[in-house]
Design a protein around this motif. Structure first.
Motif, PDB file in Angstrom:
ATOM      1  N   ALA A  67       5.618   1.127 -11.719  1.00 18.41           N
ATOM      2  CA  ALA A  67       4.708   1.356 -12.838  1.00 18.41           C
ATOM      3  C   ALA A  67       3.346   1.877 -12.407  1.00 18.41           C
ATOM      4  O   ALA A  67       2.633   2.491 -13.203  1.00 18.41           O
ATOM      5  CB  ALA A  67       4.523   0.055 -13.632  1.00 18.41           C
ATOM      6  N   SER A  68       2.965   1.637 -11.160  1.00 19.86           N
ATOM      7  CA  SER A  68       1.624   2.000 -10.695  1.00 19.86           C
ATOM      8  C   SER A  68       1.695   3.093  -9.638  1.00 19.86           C
ATOM      9  O   SER A  68       2.126   2.840  -8.503  1.00 19.86           O
ATOM     10  CB  SER A  68       0.915   0.763 -10.132  1.00 19.86           C
ATOM     11  N   GLU A  69       1.268   4.283  -9.980  1.00 20.61           N
ATOM     12  CA  GLU A  69       1.245   5.389  -9.025  1.00 20.61           C
ATOM     13  C   GLU A  69       0.276   5.107  -7.886  1.00 20.61           C
ATOM     14  O   GLU A  69       0.556   5.412  -6.722  1.00 20.61           O
ATOM     15  CB  GLU A  69       0.843   6.679  -9.739  1.00 20.61           C
ATOM     16  N   ALA A  70      -0.871   4.502  -8.214  1.00 16.43           N
ATOM     17  CA  ALA A  70      -1.880   4.230  -7.194  1.00 16.43           C
ATOM     18  C   ALA A  70      -1.363   3.227  -6.163  1.00 16.43           C
ATOM     19  O   ALA A  70      -1.518   3.419  -4.950  1.00 16.43           O
ATOM     20  CB  ALA A  70      -3.158   3.700  -7.844  1.00 16.43           C
ATOM     21  N   LEU A  71      -0.735   2.153  -6.631  1.00 16.77           N
ATOM     22  CA  LEU A  71      -0.217   1.141  -5.718  1.00 16.77           C
ATOM     23  C   LEU A  71       0.929   1.707  -4.888  1.00 16.77           C
ATOM     24  O   LEU A  71       1.007   1.467  -3.676  1.00 16.77           O
ATOM     25  CB  LEU A  71       0.253  -0.084  -6.497  1.00 16.77           C
ATOM     26  N   PHE A  72       1.813   2.456  -5.522  1.00 11.51           N
ATOM     27  CA  PHE A  72       2.927   3.062  -4.808  1.00 11.51           C
ATOM     28  C   PHE A  72       2.419   3.988  -3.708  1.00 11.51           C
ATOM     29  O   PHE A  72       2.903   3.959  -2.582  1.00 11.51           O
ATOM     30  CB  PHE A  72       3.813   3.842  -5.783  1.00 11.51           C
ATOM     31  N   SER A  73       1.421   4.805  -4.033  1.00  8.48           N
ATOM     32  CA  SER A  73       0.875   5.739  -3.049  1.00  8.48           C
ATOM     33  C   SER A  73       0.196   5.001  -1.905  1.00  8.48           C
ATOM     34  O   SER A  73       0.300   5.410  -0.740  1.00  8.48           O
ATOM     35  CB  SER A  73      -0.126   6.693  -3.726  1.00  8.48           C
ATOM     36  N   ALA A  74      -0.505   3.907  -2.217  1.00  2.00           N
ATOM     37  CA  ALA A  74      -1.193   3.146  -1.177  1.00  2.00           C
ATOM     38  C   ALA A  74      -0.183   2.581  -0.175  1.00  2.00           C
ATOM     39  O   ALA A  74      -0.372   2.679   1.048  1.00  2.00           O
ATOM     40  CB  ALA A  74      -2.009   2.020  -1.805  1.00  2.00           C
ATOM     41  N   VAL A  75       0.896   1.994  -0.692  1.00  2.00           N
ATOM     42  CA  VAL A  75       1.929   1.440   0.192  1.00  2.00           C
ATOM     43  C   VAL A  75       2.615   2.564   0.972  1.00  2.00           C
ATOM     44  O   VAL A  75       2.893   2.441   2.171  1.00  2.00           O
ATOM     45  CB  VAL A  75       2.952   0.630  -0.623  1.00  2.00           C
ATOM     46  N   LYS A  76       2.878   3.666   0.290  1.00  2.00           N
ATOM     47  CA  LYS A  76       3.566   4.793   0.920  1.00  2.00           C
ATOM     48  C   LYS A  76       2.775   5.353   2.093  1.00  2.00           C
ATOM     49  O   LYS A  76       3.322   5.534   3.188  1.00  2.00           O
ATOM     50  CB  LYS A  76       3.800   5.891  -0.131  1.00  2.00           C
ATOM     51  N   TYR A  77       1.489   5.618   1.889  1.00  2.00           N
ATOM     52  CA  TYR A  77       0.696   6.227   2.954  1.00  2.00           C
ATOM     53  C   TYR A  77       0.385   5.241   4.072  1.00  2.00           C
ATOM     54  O   TYR A  77       0.274   5.641   5.239  1.00  2.00           O
ATOM     55  CB  TYR A  77      -0.583   6.833   2.381  1.00  2.00           C
ATOM     56  N   ALA A  78       0.259   3.966   3.727  1.00  2.00           N
ATOM     57  CA  ALA A  78       0.074   2.966   4.779  1.00  2.00           C
ATOM     58  C   ALA A  78       1.324   2.888   5.654  1.00  2.00           C
ATOM     59  O   ALA A  78       1.233   2.831   6.892  1.00  2.00           O
ATOM     60  CB  ALA A  78      -0.224   1.600   4.165  1.00  2.00           C
ATOM     61  N   GLY A  79       2.502   2.910   5.030  1.00  2.00           N
ATOM     62  CA  GLY A  79       3.746   2.894   5.790  1.00  2.00           C
ATOM     63  C   GLY A  79       3.903   4.135   6.640  1.00  2.00           C
ATOM     64  O   GLY A  79       4.322   4.062   7.801  1.00  2.00           O
ATOM     65  N   ALA A  80       3.574   5.299   6.076  1.00  2.00           N
ATOM     66  CA  ALA A  80       3.680   6.551   6.830  1.00  2.00           C
ATOM     67  C   ALA A  80       2.738   6.543   8.026  1.00  2.00           C
ATOM     68  O   ALA A  80       3.104   6.998   9.122  1.00  2.00           O
ATOM     69  CB  ALA A  80       3.369   7.737   5.916  1.00  2.00           C
ATOM     70  N   ALA A  81       1.525   6.022   7.833  1.00  2.00           N
ATOM     71  CA  ALA A  81       0.559   5.965   8.928  1.00  2.00           C
ATOM     72  C   ALA A  81       1.082   5.085  10.065  1.00  2.00           C
ATOM     73  O   ALA A  81       0.919   5.409  11.248  1.00  2.00           O
ATOM     74  CB  ALA A  81      -0.778   5.436   8.425  1.00  2.00           C
ATOM     75  N   TYR A  82       1.746   3.985   9.711  1.00  2.00           N
ATOM     76  CA  TYR A  82       2.264   3.103  10.752  1.00  2.00           C
ATOM     77  C   TYR A  82       3.406   3.774  11.518  1.00  2.00           C
ATOM     78  O   TYR A  82       3.506   3.642  12.742  1.00  2.00           O
ATOM     79  CB  TYR A  82       2.740   1.786  10.144  1.00  2.00           C
ATOM     80  N   LEU A  83       4.267   4.512  10.818  1.00  2.00           N
ATOM     81  CA  LEU A  83       5.350   5.215  11.500  1.00  2.00           C
ATOM     82  C   LEU A  83       4.803   6.307  12.418  1.00  2.00           C
ATOM     83  O   LEU A  83       5.340   6.536  13.508  1.00  2.00           O
ATOM     84  CB  LEU A  83       6.314   5.814  10.476  1.00  2.00           C
ATOM     85  N   VAL A  84       3.742   6.995  11.993  1.00  2.00           N
ATOM     86  CA  VAL A  84       3.111   7.994  12.860  1.00  2.00           C
ATOM     87  C   VAL A  84       2.545   7.313  14.102  1.00  2.00           C
ATOM     88  O   VAL A  84       2.675   7.824  15.225  1.00  2.00           O
ATOM     89  CB  VAL A  84       1.994   8.744  12.102  1.00  2.00           C
ATOM     90  N   TYR A  85       1.930   6.161  13.904  1.00  2.00           N
ATOM     91  CA  TYR A  85       1.391   5.395  15.036  1.00  2.00           C
ATOM     92  C   TYR A  85       2.496   5.065  16.042  1.00  2.00           C
ATOM     93  O   TYR A  85       2.323   5.240  17.258  1.00  2.00           O
ATOM     94  CB  TYR A  85       0.732   4.118  14.520  1.00  2.00           C
TER      95      TYR A  85
END
Length: 212
Positions: A67-85
């Motif tokens: 339901a929340s685009e902002a929350l979904f995006s926050a989790v998505k980019y945090a997860g992507a950043a960790y995988l890049v790390y």
């Protein structure tokens, strides 16, 4: 839950869990670098993270993310950043080998404590917000609305955990076996960079994920 419904769920989970993804890639690369015994700690972190995802999905977090685009995006980019790390960490990993008993296992770093191994597995499991949406959509399809949901949910979660654990052990064992053929620095460096590139590729793919 009828036997037919459970068997359908079992087959679905069996093939879904077999699909290579961040969890299985981590299990394989840690199996190569740390051996099966130490990678059990990583797998414990992966399984704990999966359990958190499943329970959170059933408690409504999946619906909240949907339901929340902002929350979904926050989790998505945090997860992507960790995988890049993790990917960059593999690119920079040592290319020598560390002797472990009577086998030689390529070493990522020399100071990986059990806590760090567990934490890495746990965070990788939480890195994909689509997993929350997936379980939110998956479990209700196998519920019998005429029966109590609690016991059915327990069966679904337990079945998933057993199948997921089995596949993780297969990937860990495969990684440990492959390590025996990676005794030279050049081969180890190649595997580090290929694995790191896959993690970074998965991170880029994750940034394209949509709630729908």
């Amino acid at each position: 839950m009828s036997a037919n419904v459970w068997l359908l769920y079992l087959v679905t989970v069996f093939f879904m869990s077999a699909t290579p993804g961040p969890n299985m890639l981590l299990a394989m690369t840690h199996g190569m670098r740390y051996g099966r015994r130490r990678t059990m700690v990583t797998c414990a972190g992966l399984m704990t993270g999966i359990m958190v995802v499943m329970l959170a999905s059933m408690l409504g977090l999946g619906a909240l993310l949907a339901a929340s685009e902002a929350l979904f995006s926050a989790v998505k980019y945090a997860g992507a950043a960790y995988l890049v790390y993790l990917g960059l960490k593999l690119w920079r990993a040592r290319s020598d080998s560390a002797a472990t008993g009577d086998e030689t296992v390529p070493a990522l770093v020399t100071d990986q404590s059990p806590f760090r191994l567990f934490r890495t597995g746990f965070l990788v499991s939480l890195s994909n917000p689509k997993a929350f949406l997936f379980f939110t959509a998956l479990f209700p399809q196998f519920f019998d609305k005429q029966a109590a949901e609690g016991p059915q949910l327990a069966i679904l979660i337990a079945t998933f955990m057993v199948i997921e654990c089995m596949w993780q052990m297969i990937y860990v064992t495969g990684g440990q076996g492959a390590a025996r053929y990676l005794g030279t620095p050049s081969r180890t460096r190649m595997v580090n960079r290929v694995s790191g590139s896959i993690f970074i590729g998965l991170a880029l793919w994750l940034t394209t994920a949509q709630r729908a």
